[in-house]
Design a protein around this motif. Structure first.
Motif, PDB file in Angstrom:
ATOM      1  N   VAL A  41       0.822  -1.213   0.000  1.00  0.00           N
ATOM      2  CA  VAL A  41       0.000   0.000   0.000  1.00  0.00           C
ATOM      3  C   VAL A  41       0.858   1.266   0.000  1.00  0.00           C
ATOM      4  O   VAL A  41       0.447   2.300  -0.537  1.00  0.00           O
ATOM      5  N   LEU A  44       1.256   3.515  -3.078  1.00  0.00           N
ATOM      6  CA  LEU A  44       0.039   4.204  -3.495  1.00  0.00           C
ATOM      7  C   LEU A  44      -0.261   5.410  -2.617  1.00  0.00           C
ATOM      8  O   LEU A  44      -0.663   6.466  -3.121  1.00  0.00           O
ATOM      9  N   ALA A 163      -3.145  -7.782  -3.854  1.00  0.00           N
ATOM     10  CA  ALA A 163      -2.720  -6.422  -4.218  1.00  0.00           C
ATOM     11  C   ALA A 163      -2.520  -6.285  -5.723  1.00  0.00           C
ATOM     12  O   ALA A 163      -2.846  -5.241  -6.308  1.00  0.00           O
ATOM     13  N   ASN A 167      -5.340  -3.456  -6.256  1.00  0.00           N
ATOM     14  CA  ASN A 167      -4.772  -2.100  -6.324  1.00  0.00           C
ATOM     15  C   ASN A 167      -4.983  -1.408  -7.671  1.00  0.00           C
ATOM     16  O   ASN A 167      -5.395  -0.249  -7.716  1.00  0.00           O
ATOM     17  N   TRP A 172      -6.441   0.857  -3.185  1.00  0.00           N
ATOM     18  CA  TRP A 172      -5.856   0.337  -1.948  1.00  0.00           C
ATOM     19  C   TRP A 172      -6.831   0.323  -0.790  1.00  0.00           C
ATOM     20  O   TRP A 172      -6.700  -0.482   0.128  1.00  0.00           O
ATOM     21  N   LEU A 175      -8.484  -2.902  -0.841  1.00  0.00           N
ATOM     22  CA  LEU A 175      -7.542  -3.959  -0.463  1.00  0.00           C
ATOM     23  C   LEU A 175      -7.507  -4.114   1.050  1.00  0.00           C
ATOM     24  O   LEU A 175      -7.496  -5.232   1.580  1.00  0.00           O
TER      25      LEU A 175
END
Length: 259
Positions: A41, A44, A163, A167, A172, A175
């Motif tokens: 993550v 992002l 992911a 994503n 995210w 996720l």
């Protein structure tokens, strides 16, 4: 008379141990997903909130800072109130704050909420240690100890696989919500996990300890030993400063360095 240790040895290994191992081992999947989540993550949120390197690194630091602080607190609480209660609390805590993270409006909120998730995840260790103690009494301990590592690896691979799909498509935040599902599902099966018989008898609750042992014997299709369950002799409980006592200091330092 007989002790909890003697009762468990008499009952022997069976279906209960397998079920317990699968349930408690699955906590490794949930734990790995929550811990490894930051790795997939971070790129992002760096772009979304225009973060610098140290700000991205701080997220991971705060997760483990929460893990460190709360593991001490939850360890004391588990000794006082029992493994089962703290394990359930930790899963509720981690799932709740993980879901809140997906709605974080800013970087500061994201860091704070992930630190809270780390605190909740630290409580999983209380149940895992009890699981190891129970499984350690069977002849296939080394096999189960090795298989236990598979759950963590499975969780790590699962979050990376998710992911790669989630994503680029729905983002995210979704996720994180999906990663919370294993913890929520595990909460639903907690009724199948009994409180530790060792803990119950150490607190003077012999009836609860007997109920747990009888349930294990019934699931394993085995008989309880004859006689009356006796309480262990009351001894001084361990304290944190015992870790730095000259008798244990070398071992303590070695373990800290290894970890």
């Amino acid at each position: 008379t007989f002790t909890v240790q003697e009762a468990v040895e008499t009952i022997g290994f069976g279906r209960f141990h397998i079920v317990l191992f699968l349930i408690m081992g699955s906590t490794g999947v949930a734990e790995a997903m929550e811990i490894m989540l930051i790795a997939v993550v971070s790129p992002l949120i760096r772009c979304e909130w225009q973060l610098q390197d140290w700000q991205v690194a701080l997220v991971t630091t705060m997760v483990f800072f929460g893990y460190m602080i709360f593991s001490i607190v939850l360890g004391f609480l588990a000794d006082r109130y029992g493994r089962w209660k703290i394990l359930l609390l930790s899963f509720l805590w981690a799932a709740y704050f993980s879901l809140l993270t997906s709605f974080a409006p800013s970087y500061i909120w994201f860091v704070f909420l992930r630190a809270m998730v780390g605190g909740g995840v630290s409580g999983h260790a209380q149940g895992m240690e009890e699981n190891k103690q129970i499984v350690a009494m069977c002849s296939c301990f080394n096999l189960f100890l090795s298989l236990g590592k598979v759950f963590w690896l499975a969780g790590s691979l699962l979050i990376i696989g998710l992911a790669s799909v989630v994503n680029p498509t729905i983002g995210w935040r979704w996720l994180i919500r999906i990663a919370s599902i294993p913890s929520i599902l595990l909460i639903l099966v907690f009724k199948f996990i009994p409180e530790s018989a060792r803990y119950s008898v150490s607190m003077g609750n012999v009836a609860a300890a007997l109920a747990t042992l009888r349930m294990i014997a019934k699931m394993n299709g085995a008989a309880m030993p004859e006689g009356v369950l006796k309480e262990p002799a009351k001894g001084r409980r361990g304290r944190f400063k015992d870790l730095i006592h000259p008798k244990y200091l070398r071992t303590t330092l070695q373990i800290w360095i290894i970890w």
